[in-house]
Design a protein around this motif. Structure first.
Motif, PDB file in Angstrom:
ATOM      1  N   HIS A  64       0.832  -1.213   0.000  1.00 57.21           N
ATOM      2  CA  HIS A  64       0.000   0.000   0.000  1.00 57.21           C
ATOM      3  C   HIS A  64       0.864   1.260   0.000  1.00 57.21           C
ATOM      4  N   LEU A  65       2.021   1.173   0.614  1.00 57.15           N
ATOM      5  CA  LEU A  65       2.951   2.302   0.576  1.00 57.15           C
ATOM      6  C   LEU A  65       3.375   2.586  -0.863  1.00 57.15           C
ATOM      7  N   GLN A  66       3.711   1.524  -1.595  1.00 52.77           N
ATOM      8  CA  GLN A  66       4.128   1.684  -2.986  1.00 52.77           C
ATOM      9  C   GLN A  66       2.970   2.167  -3.861  1.00 52.77           C
ATOM     10  N   LEU A  67       1.748   1.804  -3.500  1.00 48.73           N
ATOM     11  CA  LEU A  67       0.579   2.238  -4.262  1.00 48.73           C
ATOM     12  C   LEU A  67       0.200   3.683  -3.963  1.00 48.73           C
ATOM     13  N   GLY A  68       0.842   4.284  -2.957  1.00 47.09           N
ATOM     14  CA  GLY A  68       0.521   5.662  -2.594  1.00 47.09           C
ATOM     15  C   GLY A  68      -0.611   5.794  -1.607  1.00 47.09           C
ATOM     16  N   ASN A  87      -0.986   2.870   8.786  1.00 49.89           N
ATOM     17  CA  ASN A  87      -1.775   2.133   9.780  1.00 49.89           C
ATOM     18  C   ASN A  87      -1.384   0.661   9.821  1.00 49.89           C
ATOM     19  N   LEU A  88      -1.235   0.053   8.641  1.00 53.60           N
ATOM     20  CA  LEU A  88      -0.892  -1.370   8.568  1.00 53.60           C
ATOM     21  C   LEU A  88       0.494  -1.630   9.151  1.00 53.60           C
ATOM     22  N   LEU A  89       1.455  -0.808   8.767  1.00 54.46           N
ATOM     23  CA  LEU A  89       2.830  -1.013   9.248  1.00 54.46           C
ATOM     24  C   LEU A  89       2.929  -0.738  10.743  1.00 54.46           C
ATOM     25  N   SER A  90       2.240   0.319  11.205  1.00 54.82           N
ATOM     26  CA  SER A  90       2.280   0.644  12.639  1.00 54.82           C
ATOM     27  C   SER A  90       1.649  -0.469  13.466  1.00 54.82           C
TER      28      SER A  90
END
Length: 882
Positions: free
Chosen positions: A309-313, A320-323
């Motif tokens: 999702h980070l790469q998708l912008g 939220n997912l990474l945290s």
């Protein structure tokens, strides 16, 4: 009357129950037999048949959960083992099996807390408890406790699984030789072929971690010869192919795995990773989103989902997912590193530092962590710390990632020769040209005042490298910086002839045409560039500057509006608003801003523009409240913090400036403009030494004409000669700083008029129409008896006839020879300026033109003041009275 069941019927029912029980037991025993034979698929089928007939068969649930666990179906295993526990399945291993599932789901802390409350009398169960407890310690990066617990298990009842766990731990502790030794010991284990297979698997995994995918594949392939359906070996082989960048082969293999076991999480995870590698982000997301819902506590799945999702912008969702993944799995390094990189990119440096800190406290710090710490320090402006981290990364073997940024930090921290030497080494070792490194080296050569080496490097690249166009452009930029416009023109035209649609060449030619005062030519190049890249803001910016240069503000606004309407991007909005602000079209800004803020609600720059509007309208208190809210919500947003300090100074609240800046995060507190505003506050509080110290720190951090002006004036309050010497040094670095040249000349004017003349003449060479320089030079010429005084003063007056100070200088020079012509000039100046020296000049003109009484009255009123010409004024008053 009660219904009675006939005895014959009862007998039949009892017989049926017995047959069903026997059938269930037969299915259960058949499943056990299949399990012993290694045919887990058949065992699962038998157990499903059993449970469809008897859903409450506790031992069947237990065995199915164990089989699911072995096959990697954690959700199925968790469900069946929970049900077995509810049905009071008879097995002391049940809590241990559940612990294994929880560990694989990433619930190490819960496992640890539970296992610490258990003790088993049977050695084999206690050894397994200790083994799993060691796994929980290892998952939480408590490696010393893990090692001690594994050793306790080994002392109680040695086994291949414990030995291999110690091997995996040794690998984590960077002891690959010990890991290999323990693994090889299991290859010939006569008691368990399973241990030998596990050893082969682990040896392959060790080679993967050591960066030897070819060596890893040999072990996986050897295991697959013995066990062709060994899923872990197949997965390992696929990961090796992924490392070797054999993406097509890896894709075929993972697709084959998924055809055999569609729900296999590890295979799905690898499939998503392959899509990520191939840049097919949507396909990766479509796998990972449902996978993360099934295994919401699986650390690797959580990481990959957030990273995708980070790469998708999808920045908010990614954060939220990474945290969440990091909260659940604080030891998951990849998640932590991804979050640190994200925070750095967002300039949220305090959060980046907080996320990175645990990795820097590890006993074993990987080199990429040092590199990331160096990058963070470099962004925060702490070049000394950055240099230290990058050097540690280099020592740890991360030369590829750390070499270039180390050179940058060395150059920025003043170790110019070391930085250049390092960049030259990188270029020499690289074998082939690297544009980024070469660009850094060119800038370093310029900083070292060695343009010939920069030219030599670029010429070599132009002649030999395939990326010729980029080096031609870089060489042209170099010549423009050196003001060698003919050479730049030749390079750019050559590039344009070779590649007529090269955007950089068109923009460079346009910029060069502007430098050479050829606006029509620049216009043509910018239009070509805009047609070639309509979404790129640079051609539009160039066209706007040309319109402003031609005094066509409406055309400039039309260009900015058209670009914004076409692009509807933040950058286009910022370009439009900046132009309107520059042209002081506050009404148009007020009209446009609400729709822009609605479109981009999370962009602080637009909120800041709205606050600036309030300041312009004089609503200072309201602006302060909104600014404080903005900086509290966006503590890393420097422009808002600086605007708040500026506003507090306007409100004459220097104590508030110091208090607010004391609360800044480290990066903002060390920023040069923060230091400057603190210096301004200290000056208002009459603490000149501290103010000077802050101005000095600001200038040393980031030299600029603005900071030089503050610092030179602060120094001059105590020592004019030191201020002149400082400006000498500053003007070598900024030879076109007109404000610095003017102040230096003014300082010299009092004690060294000859040097002041030279300083003013240098400034006028740079800007022949500099009114203040012309006026002051005329004054100095008059002081030293230079005949050029009158013509210089007249030239200044022609340029600014309505400035009283200019009229005062011309009138004073005229007074001796042409008093009637001087009188109206000096009268106008005296009416506009209450300055005692200007009033004295007018009094002298009155006396010179026979208006004795008016002159005496004016001179008597001046005697209460201290001014440079008071002695002359006193002498004139005495002579008039006598």
């Amino acid at each position: 009357m009660l219904n009675r069941i006939k005895p014959a019927v009862v007998s039949l029912l009892l017989a049926g129950a017995t047959v069903t029980a026997l059938a269930n037991e037969t299915l259960y025993q058949s499943a056990l037999e299949y399990q012993r034979q290694g045919d887990e698929r058949a065992a699962v089928i038998e157990l499903k048949n059993l449970l469809s007939e008897n859903p409450e068969h506790a031992q069947g649930r237990l065995l199915l959960g164990e089989l699911y666990l072995k096959r990697g179906d954690l959700q199925g295993a968790d469900k069946e083992l929970r049900r077995a526990r509810q049905l009071n399945a008879e097995s002391p291993r049940l809590p241990l099996l559940q612990a294994r599932v929880q560990l694989l789901q990433g619930q190490a802390e819960a496992v640890q807390q539970h296992l610490l409350t258990l003790v088993f009398e049977q050695p084999e169960l206690e050894a397994e408890r200790l083994l799993l407890l060691g796994h929980s310690y290892q998952a939480m990066r408590q490696l010393a406790q893990a090692e001690a617990t594994y050793q306790a298990a080994e002392a109680l009842l040695p086994s291949g699984e414990i030995n291999l766990s110690l091997a995996r731990l040794a690998l984590l502790q960077r002891q690959p030789d010990e890991a290999i030794r323990r693994s090889r010991a299991e290859l010939s284990n006569p008691e368990s072929t399973d241990s030998a297979y596990s050893a082969q698997l682990l040896l392959g995994q060790i080679q993967l971690q050591l960066g030897d995918p070819a060596g890893a594949r040999k072990w996986f392939e050897a295991l697959l010869v013995e066990q062709p359906k060994h899923l872990a070996a197949q997965l390992g082989q696929t990961r090796a192919l992924l490392q070797q960048r054999e993406l097509e082969l890896a894709r075929r293999q993972v697709d084959e795995l998924l055809s055999l076991a569609p729900g296999l999480p590890d295979a799905q995870q690898i499939s998503a990773a392959l899509y990520l590698q191939a840049g097919e982000l949507e396909k990766a997301r479509d796998i990972l989103d449902p996978l993360s819902q099934r295994f919401d506590r699986h650390p690797e799945v959580g990481y990959l989902t957030g990273y995708t999702h980070l790469q998708l912008g999808n920045l908010s969702q990614a954060e939220n997912l990474l945290s969440r993944n990091l909260t659940r799995h604080p030891q998951h390094r990849a998640t932590r590193l991804a979050l640190v990189r994200y925070y750095i990119a967002q300039q949220r440096f305090d959060q980046a530092q907080s996320a990175l800190a645990p990795l820097l406290d590890d006993d074993q710090i990987p080199p990429q962590v040092y590199s990331l710490a160096g990058a963070l320090s470099l962004q925060r402006g702490d070049t000394e710390a950055a240099t230290g981290y990058f050097r540690q990364a280099m020592q740890a073997g991360d030369e590829r990632r750390a070499g270039r940024p180390l050179a940058i930090s060395e150059i920025l921290s003043g170790e110019l020769d070391a930085g250049i030497s390092r960049l030259e080494g990188i270029v020499a070792q690289g074998g082939k040209a690297d544009l980024q490194t070469d660009s850094l080296l060119v800038r370093a050569y310029l900083k070292a005042d060695n343009p010939d080496k920069a030219r030599q490097l670029l010429q070599q690249r132009i002649e030999t490298d395939q990326n010729r166009a980029s080096y031609q452009l870089l060489a042209a930029i170099l010549e423009i910086q050196l003001s060698n416009f003919p050479a730049a023109d030749q390079l750019l035209n050559q590039l344009h002839r070779e590649q007529p649609e090269h955007l950089g060449a068109l923009l460079g030619l346009a910029q060069l045409a502007r430098f050479q005062q050829q606006p029509d030519k620049a216009l043509d190049y910018y239009r070509q560039a805009q047609a070639l890249a309509p979404a790129d803001p640079r051609p539009t910016k160039g066209l706007i500057e040309l319109a402003l240069q031609r005094q066509q503000p409406e055309q400039a606004i039309e260009l900015a509006d058209d670009f914004y309407q076409r692009q509807r991007s933040q950058e286009a909005a910022k370009l439009y608003l900046a132009l309107l602000n520059r042209l002081q079209r506050q009404d148009r800004i007020a009209e446009l801003l609400p729709s822009i803020r609605t479109r981009f609600p999370n962009e602080p720059a637009f909120a800041l523009i709205a606050i600036k509007q309030q300041v312009a309208d004089g609503k200072l208190d309201s602006a302060r409240v909104q600014l404080e809210q903005l900086v509290d919500n966006q503590p890393d947003y420097l422009p808002a913090q600086l605007r708040l300090l500026q506003l507090l100074l306007t409100l004459e609240q220097p104590e508030a400036v110091l208090a607010r800046s004391d609360r800044f995060i480290d990066r903002l507190r060390r920023d040069s403009l923060t230091l400057m505003y603190r210096g301004d506050a200290l000056r208002l509080l009459r603490r000149p030494d501290e103010a000077t110290q802050h101005y000095r720190q600001a200038y040393d951090s980031r030299p600029s004409p603005l900071l030089a002006a503050r610092l030179s004036r602060a120094i001059a309050l105590k020592d004019r000669e030191r201020a002149v010497a400082f400006l000498d040094h500053h003007l070598q670095r900024f030879p076109r700083d007109q404000a610095g040249m003017l102040f230096q000349a003014e300082l010299l004017q009092r004690g060294k008029p000859g040097d002041a003349v030279s300083a003013y003449e240098r400034l006028l060479t740079l800007n022949p129409d500099h009114i203040v320089a012309l006026n002051n030079l005329a004054w100095v010429y008059q002081q030293i008896g230079d005949s050029r005084a009158l013509e210089t003063a007249e030239r200044a007056y022609q340029l600014a006839p309505n400035q009283p100070a200019i009229g005062d200088t011309l009138g004073w020079i005229l007074l001796e020879q042409q008093p009637q012509k001087a009188l109206p000039l000096l009268e106008q100046a005296a009416a506009a300026l209450p300055n005692p020296t200007v009033q004295y000049h007018y009094a002298a003109a009155l006396a010179k033109t026979g208006q004795r009484e008016k002159a005496i009255a004016l001179l008597e009123s001046l005697m209460q003041y201290q001014f440079d010409d008071k002695a002359e004024a006193t002498e004139l008053l005495k002579s008039l009275k006598s």
